[in-house]
Design a protein around this motif. Structure first.
Motif, PDB file in Angstrom:
ATOM      1  N   LYS A  36     -37.254  17.621   6.949  1.00 37.18           N
ATOM      2  CA  LYS A  36     -36.488  16.471   6.409  1.00 37.18           C
ATOM      3  C   LYS A  36     -35.397  16.952   5.441  1.00 37.18           C
TER       4      LYS A  36
ATOM      5  N   GLU B  30     -42.072  14.915  11.382  1.00 38.19           N
ATOM      6  CA  GLU B  30     -42.147  13.659  11.468  1.00 38.19           C
ATOM      7  C   GLU B  30     -41.210  12.813  10.699  1.00 38.19           C
TER       8      GLU B  30
ATOM      9  N   GLN C 263     -37.589  12.552  11.806  1.00 34.46           N
ATOM     10  CA  GLN C 263     -37.231  11.656  12.700  1.00 34.46           C
ATOM     11  C   GLN C 263     -37.058  10.261  12.408  1.00 34.46           C
ATOM     12  N   HIS C 264     -37.326   9.813  11.150  1.00 28.82           N
ATOM     13  CA  HIS C 264     -37.193   8.411  10.578  1.00 28.82           C
ATOM     14  C   HIS C 264     -35.784   8.317   9.793  1.00 28.82           C
TER      15      HIS C 264
ATOM     16  N   SER D 288     -32.059   7.785   8.781  1.00 30.55           N
ATOM     17  CA  SER D 288     -31.084   6.778   9.557  1.00 30.55           C
ATOM     18  C   SER D 288     -29.835   7.646  10.014  1.00 30.55           C
TER      19      SER D 288
END
Length: 407
Positions: free
Chosen positions: A264, A286, A289-290, A292
Motif C-alpha cells: 500500500k 489487499e 487494492q482498495h 482510489s
C-alpha cells in the motif's frame, strides 16, 4: 510392402494419446525427441514401412502412417519411449482410414488443441513432417495429406475467428491494456518477474504495444538484464523497487512470491496506476487494492476475458468444420484417382509406343508435340474415369481417340 495396394487409405492409421485422457505425467513418458524419432523410423524401415511421421508436443504424442495394423505403429512408437505399449493403449485413441485423415485435419486446425484454435500446432506439425521427409518417410499420400491439412488450417485462420482473441493469461493481460488504456506506448510500464509467464508477457508487450518504455525487475538481476538486453529494454535491481513502482503507470506482477511484493505505501498517493497481478497467490497487498488511485486486475478477471474468447471461438467451430469438409472431399477425390494411377501409367506407355509406330506417327497434328497430346488424352481419360468409373472402357476409348486423331 511398398505397393499401390498397401498404400491404400484403409491401411492408414493414427495412434496417439493427448490431454483428454492422460495427464502431463503420463504424456511425458511418451514424448519423443529427435533421436528417438530417428530410431522409430529406422525400425519402421526394417519392418518394410516407409511412410510414417510422429507428432510429439506437450499435449500429445501421435504416430501416423501406413501399416498392417495399428498395433504395429504403437509397438514402433513405444519401443523408444519410457512408457510401455500397454500403458499407452490404456489412454490411446486409434483411428483408421478416413477417420485418421479427419483427425489430422482437426489437429492442424486447432480443433483438437487443449486451447481451442491454438495455431502453434501448425508449426509443430510442419516440423514433425519435415523431419520424417528428411529421412525419406514422406510419400505421395502424406505429402498430399499435409498440404491439404495446412491449406485448410490457413483458410480457417484467415476466414474465421477460431484462433482470434486471447490464447493465454500473458496475452490476455496485454490485450486488457490495449483495450482499456489510451496510448499505452506512452506509459511507463514496470514488469516484476521474468519467469516463463513474465517473459511471455514482456514479449507480448513489445510486440503488440509497440513500446520499449518497459522496465524489468527480477529477484535474480542477471535474468532481468539478459531479457532486457535481448529486447532492448531497461532493467533495475530489486533494491530500487519502491522508486520504480512510484514512477510506473502500468505495473504487471508475475513474481509468484509467497508474500505480496506491491504494498500500500508504495502506491498510495503516487498517481493513477493500473496493476495487473498474474500471480497466484496474489502479490498485491489487499490494502493497496482498495486505494482510489489504483486499479488491480487479477488472473480471475483475465480468465473471464478468456471465457469470452472461448465462447467466440466455439461459435466459429461449425465454419471451421465446413472448410475441413471441403478440403477433405478434395483429398478423398485425389485418393480415389490414385487407384487408377497404374492404369494411367500403362496407358501413357502404350500411347508413346503407338506414336513411335510408323503406321500412326502421321496421325498426330504437326503443330502439337507428342507430350502435349498424350497429356491431354491422359487428362481426358482421368476425368471420364472420375465421372463414370469405367477404367477398362476408358482405356480402350483413349487408345481409339489417339489412333484416330486427325491433322
Amino acid at each position: 510392402m511398398n505397393t499401390q495396394h498397401f498404400k491404400n487409405i484403409s491401411n492408414f492409421f493414427v495412434a496417439g494419446i493427448n490431454y483428454k485422457k492422460s495427464d502431463a505425467a503420463v504424456r511425458g513418458k511418451f514424448a519423443i525427441n529427435n533421436e528417438q524419432y530417428a530410431n522409430v523410423l529406422e525400425d519402421a524401415a526394417a519392418q518394410g514401412l516407409d511412410e510414417i511421421f510422429i507428432l510429439s508436443t506437450c499435449n500429445r504424442t501421435e504416430i501416423y502412417g501406413f501399416a498392417h495394423c495399428s498395433h504395429q505403429l504403437v509397438e514402433l512408437l513405444c519401443s523408444q519411449t519410457a512408457g510401455d505399449a500397454e500403458t499407452f493403449k490404456q489412454s490411446a485413441y486409434i483411428k483408421n482410414g478416413i477417420e485418421a485423415v479427419e483427425h489430422a485435419f482437426s489437429v492442424g486446425a486447432g480443433l483438437d488443441s487443449q486451447i481451442l484454435g491454438d495455431y502453434e500446432i501448425v508449426g509443430q506439425l510442419k516440423t514433425a513432417v519435415k523431419f520424417a521427409k528428411e529421412q525419406g518417410f514422406v510419400g505421395a499420400f502424406t505429402e498430399r495429406l499435409i498440404n491439404c491439412v495446412l491449406q485448410s488450417s490457413k483458410l480457417i485462420k484467415n476466414s474465421t475467428s477460431l484462433s482470434g482473441g486471447t490464447v493465454s493469461v500473458s496475452f490476455a493481460a496485454v490485450q486488457y491494456i490495449m483495450n482499456r488504456v489510451i496510448d499505452p506506448s506512452s506509459k511507463n510500464i514496470l514488469l516484476l518477474g521474468v519467469g516463463k509467464i513474465g517473459r511471455n508477457t514482456c514479449k507480448n508487450l513489445v510486440d503488440y504495444l509497440g513500446t520499449k518504455n518497459i522496465t524489468l525487475i527480477n529477484r535474480s538481476v542477471d535474468k532481468a538484464a539478459t531479457l532486457a538486453g535481448e529486447l532492448n529494454l531497461r532493467h533495475a535491481s530489486l533494491d530500487s523497487l519502491e522508486e520504480e513502482v512510484a514512477k510506473a503507470d502500468i505495473i504487471l506482477v508475475a513474481t509468484n512470491s509467497a508474500e505480496p511484493v506491491i504494498l500500500k505505501e508504495q502506491v498510495e498517493g503516487k498517481g493513477e496506476k493500473l496493476i495487473i497481478d498474474l500471480s497466484v497467490p496474489a502479490n498485491v497487498e489487499e490494502a493497496a487494492q482498495h486505494l482510489s488511485n489504483v486499479q488491480v486486475i487479477n488472473v480471475d478477471a483475465l480468465s473471464k476475458i478468456k471465457d469470452e474468447t472461448l465462447k467466440m471461438r466455439l461459435a466459429e467451430v461449425p465454419k471451421a468444420k465446413g472448410i475441413i469438409s471441403e478440403l477433405m472431399a478434395e483429398f478423398e477425390d485425389w485418393c480415389e484417382m490414385r487407384k487408377h494411377v497404374p492404369m494411367l501409367k500403362e496407358l501413357k506407355v502404350k500411347l508413346k509406343e503407338l506414336y513411335a509406330h510408323p503406321q500412326y506417327v502421321q496421325t498426330i497434328t504437326s503443330a502439337k508435340t507428342i507430350d502435349v497430346h498424350i497429356q491431354r488424352v491422359l487428362n481426358d481419360t482421368a476425368g471420364k474415369i472420375k465421372v463414370q468409373n469405367q477404367k477398362g472402357c476408358q482405356y480402350l476409348a483413349a487408345l481409339n481417340e489417339f489412333i484416330n486423331a486427325k491433322n
